[in-house]
Design a protein around this motif. Structure first.
Motif, mmCIF file in Angstrom:
data_model
loop_
_atom_site.group_PDB
_atom_site.id
_atom_site.type_symbol
_atom_site.label_atom_id
_atom_site.label_comp_id
_atom_site.label_asym_id
_atom_site.label_seq_id
_atom_site.Cartn_x
_atom_site.Cartn_y
_atom_site.Cartn_z
ATOM 1 N N GLU A 95 0.813 -1.224 0.000
ATOM 2 C CA GLU A 95 0.000 0.000 0.000
ATOM 3 C C GLU A 95 0.845 1.271 0.000
ATOM 4 O O GLU A 95 0.338 2.355 -0.254
ATOM 5 C CB GLU A 95 -0.963 -0.004 1.185
ATOM 6 C CG GLU A 95 -0.245 0.100 2.515
ATOM 7 C CD GLU A 95 -0.985 -0.579 3.669
ATOM 8 O OE1 GLU A 95 -1.305 0.125 4.628
ATOM 9 O OE2 GLU A 95 -1.219 -1.798 3.588
ATOM 10 N N HIS A 274 -5.988 0.467 -14.106
ATOM 11 C CA HIS A 274 -6.489 0.952 -12.813
ATOM 12 C C HIS A 274 -6.887 -0.213 -11.912
ATOM 13 O O HIS A 274 -7.236 -1.285 -12.393
ATOM 14 C CB HIS A 274 -7.685 1.872 -13.033
ATOM 15 C CG HIS A 274 -7.304 3.132 -13.740
ATOM 16 N ND1 HIS A 274 -6.824 4.243 -13.086
ATOM 17 C CD2 HIS A 274 -7.274 3.428 -15.066
ATOM 18 C CE1 HIS A 274 -6.536 5.174 -13.975
ATOM 19 N NE2 HIS A 274 -6.795 4.709 -15.183
ATOM 20 N N GLU A 279 -1.753 1.301 -6.136
ATOM 21 C CA GLU A 279 -1.886 2.281 -7.218
ATOM 22 C C GLU A 279 -1.990 3.724 -6.710
ATOM 23 O O GLU A 279 -1.348 4.623 -7.260
ATOM 24 C CB GLU A 279 -3.113 1.944 -8.077
ATOM 25 C CG GLU A 279 -3.246 2.886 -9.276
ATOM 26 C CD GLU A 279 -4.596 2.770 -9.992
ATOM 27 O OE1 GLU A 279 -5.394 1.882 -9.636
ATOM 28 O OE2 GLU A 279 -4.831 3.589 -10.887
ATOM 29 N N GLU A 280 -2.821 3.951 -5.654
ATOM 30 C CA GLU A 280 -3.031 5.321 -5.179
ATOM 31 C C GLU A 280 -1.696 5.939 -4.764
ATOM 32 O O GLU A 280 -1.367 7.055 -5.169
ATOM 33 C CB GLU A 280 -4.001 5.358 -3.983
ATOM 34 C CG GLU A 280 -5.404 4.873 -4.282
ATOM 35 C CD GLU A 280 -5.552 3.362 -4.208
ATOM 36 O OE1 GLU A 280 -4.519 2.648 -4.104
ATOM 37 O OE2 GLU A 280 -6.690 2.884 -4.250
ATOM 38 N N ARG A 283 0.537 6.580 -7.826
ATOM 39 C CA ARG A 283 0.124 7.758 -8.610
ATOM 40 C C ARG A 283 0.445 9.051 -7.866
ATOM 41 O O ARG A 283 0.783 10.064 -8.491
ATOM 42 C CB ARG A 283 -1.373 7.697 -8.941
ATOM 43 C CG ARG A 283 -1.678 6.703 -10.037
ATOM 44 C CD ARG A 283 -3.099 6.834 -10.576
ATOM 45 N NE ARG A 283 -3.420 5.673 -11.394
ATOM 46 C CZ ARG A 283 -3.084 5.553 -12.685
ATOM 47 N NH1 ARG A 283 -2.461 6.529 -13.313
ATOM 48 N NH2 ARG A 283 -3.376 4.448 -13.351
#
Lengths: 379, 137
Positions: A95, A274, A279-280, A283
């Motif tokens: 994460e 996506h 990913e968050e 990005r």
């Protein structure tokens, strides 16, 4: 089976017949070197060598949700991969957008894939995959094939000649990242052969049951393929700029920069995709920019024989600007080389930096990967 | 002069040895020092060496240089106290001599002893052979 360290399936042959020096890697006893790193490394760069890579984890993932599951855990868009092709290497993130493992997916069919994971992370990744499958209710089974098949990598510019000479000409028609299952090589049953490797050279990787593998291995030695140990695997991958866990990447965000800083290459991260884990955070780093970037270091000629090793500090003038992640002496370039993280403000190709080694500073130069020029591009 | 063989390792019977795998050859009031066959085989592919400066005063057991192999970096320790009077500069450009001829062309330094009594603390060839034998199993 659960006695650590594990022994690779061909180990007694390496030790007793070939006189290999053994050592531990990722919970496995593996051949470190047979004769000399110089000979073995250069055999792979100029002729052909064979590695026993049975310590790497081999998993089979099956079920109707395999593709959605792999899309969830991998940074690469594996939906583009066709049957009997590997997707190319990809990353599994946590994460914090730090790398859990870099892995290679193989598509047999829509609902059957193989994944090769790094040896030190095999158990961690099996548990992680199963955990995600359970929590997010994917219909996928994970089977560990690591102890069922041995795995070798045959690598080097003369690899096609080798396979022709043992009557397995057909494998030379495989394209890079293409593979076949359930076939025969030199009269031996092979589960899988792929055109792939981790050395920067042309080559094949073979999975077979140990009783067949030992015969294939013997046949390869008979036609002059040189056994190559894990130290050369390390020197070869450092030259190419390929990464290794706990060196260039790791999960701890206080020790390792995010995946973006790794500059992994191979199209491992697909921004049009996506919904993957991490990913968050990834990005967010992309938007804000990264503090560290992975580069190559080549030592100046007068310091060619001083090896910068993991965690050596890097300076520009009096500024601490980075650290070494892996270093070695390149038997091919005949100079010390390294991989490093450098503060992006100082990461200027061709610029000199100073590396602190045993309290003294030695000059090197920031260079791009690969550190060995002109590696062949394979069909 | 002969040799003792332990497994694949050669130990010369006219030398004295340190616990840190250096050999010394007594030459009047000086000793010539290098690393043993066991040490070079453990290090394998040696690619570089750092030597002390001539004239430096050293104490027995003090690090006086390093050996860089692809596998690891190892310190070289002074076997006896005294003054460095010679270093093998050839090793700077040909460190592989440490692998190919550890007891000959691969010598590292010559130390002029300040306390020759220290020699009795060094291991005799049989003792060193025993150390290797134990280390092996």
């Amino acid at each position: 089976m659960d006695f650590k360290p594990y022994k690779t399936l061909l180990l007694s042959f390496h030790e007793e017949v070939l006189g290999a020096t053994l050592g531990e890697f990722g919970g496995w006893i593996v051949p470190m070197v047979y004769t000399s790193v110089f000979e073995e490394h250069n055999a792979v760069r100029t002729s052909v060598g064979v590695f026993d890579v049975s310590h790497m984890g081999r998993l089979r993932l099956k079920g109707p949700d395999v593709i959605p599951f792999l899309q969830r855990v991998f940074t690469r868009n594996i939906a583009k991969t066709k049957d009997y092709w590997m997707s190319g290497p990809t990353l599994v993130l946590n994460e914090y957008a730090r790398v859990k493992d870099d892995e290679m997916p193989y598509r047999i069919s829509e609902d059957e894939w193989l994944v090769v994971v790094n040896a030190p992370y095999r158990e961690k990744m099996i548990n992680y995959f199963k955990d995600i499958i359970r929590r997010e209710k994917f219909n996928v089974t994970v089977e560990d094939l690591t102890f069922k098949y041995a795995m070798i990598a045959v690598q080097g510019p003369k690899v096609e000649e080798v396979f022709s000479s043992i009557g397995a000409d057909w494998v030379n028609n495989l394209h890079t990242l293409e593979f076949r299952v359930n076939c025969e090589i030199a009269g031996q049953k092979v589960y899988l052969i792929s055109r792939s490797g981790w050395t920067g050279e042309d080559g094949f990787e073979i999975w077979a049951e140990p009783k067949y593998m030992i015969e294939i291995y013997r046949i390869l030695l008979r036609v002059g393929v040189k056994p190559v140990g894990i130290i050369s695997r390390d020197t070869l991958r450092i030259e190419m700029g390929y990464v290794l866990g706990e060196h260039e990447y790791g999960e701890d965000p206080t020790k390792y920069p995010p995946a973006l800083s790794l500059r992994y290459g191979f199209g491992a991260i697909d921004w049009s995709k996506h919904g993957f884990i991490g990913e968050e955070a990834l990005r967010a780093y992309r938007r804000e920019g990264v503090k560290w970037i992975r580069v190559g270091i080549k030592m100046r000629k007068k310091h060619a024989r001083v090896i910068p090793r993991k965690n050596c500090k890097i300076y520009v003038e009096d500024q601490l600007v980075g650290w070494i992640t892996s270093g070695t002496y390149s038997p091919y370039l005949k100079t010390s080389i390294a991989q490093a993280y450098i503060d992006t403000r100082y990461a200027i190709l061709g610029e000199p930096v100073e590396i602190e080694i045993r309290g003294k500073r030695y000059e090197g130069k920031i260079v791009d990967f690969p550190l060995v020029p002109g590696r062949p591009v394979i069909k | 002069m002969g040799v003792i063989k332990v497994d694949k390792y050669i130990i010369k019977d006219d030398l004295l040895y340190t616990k840190t795998d250096e050999w010394v050859k007594v030459e009047d009031n000086k000793v010539r020092e290098g690393i043993t066959d066991y040490a070079q085989k453990e290090l394998k592919d040696i690619v570089g060496v750092e030597l002390p400066e001539v004239g430096r005063e050293v104490k027995a057991g003090e690090p006086i240089g390093t050996i860089e192999s692809i596998k690891a970096t190892a310190d070289i320790y002074a076997a006896v106290s005294g003054k460095i009077v010679e270093v093998n500069e050839r090793l700077l450009s040909e460190p592989e001599l440490l692998n190919s001829d550890p007891y000959g062309e691969g010598w590292i330094v010559v130390i002029e002893m300040s306390n020759p009594d220290e020699l009795k603390h060094l291991m005799k060839p049989e003792e060193y052979a025993e150390k290797i034998r134990k280390g092996e199993h």
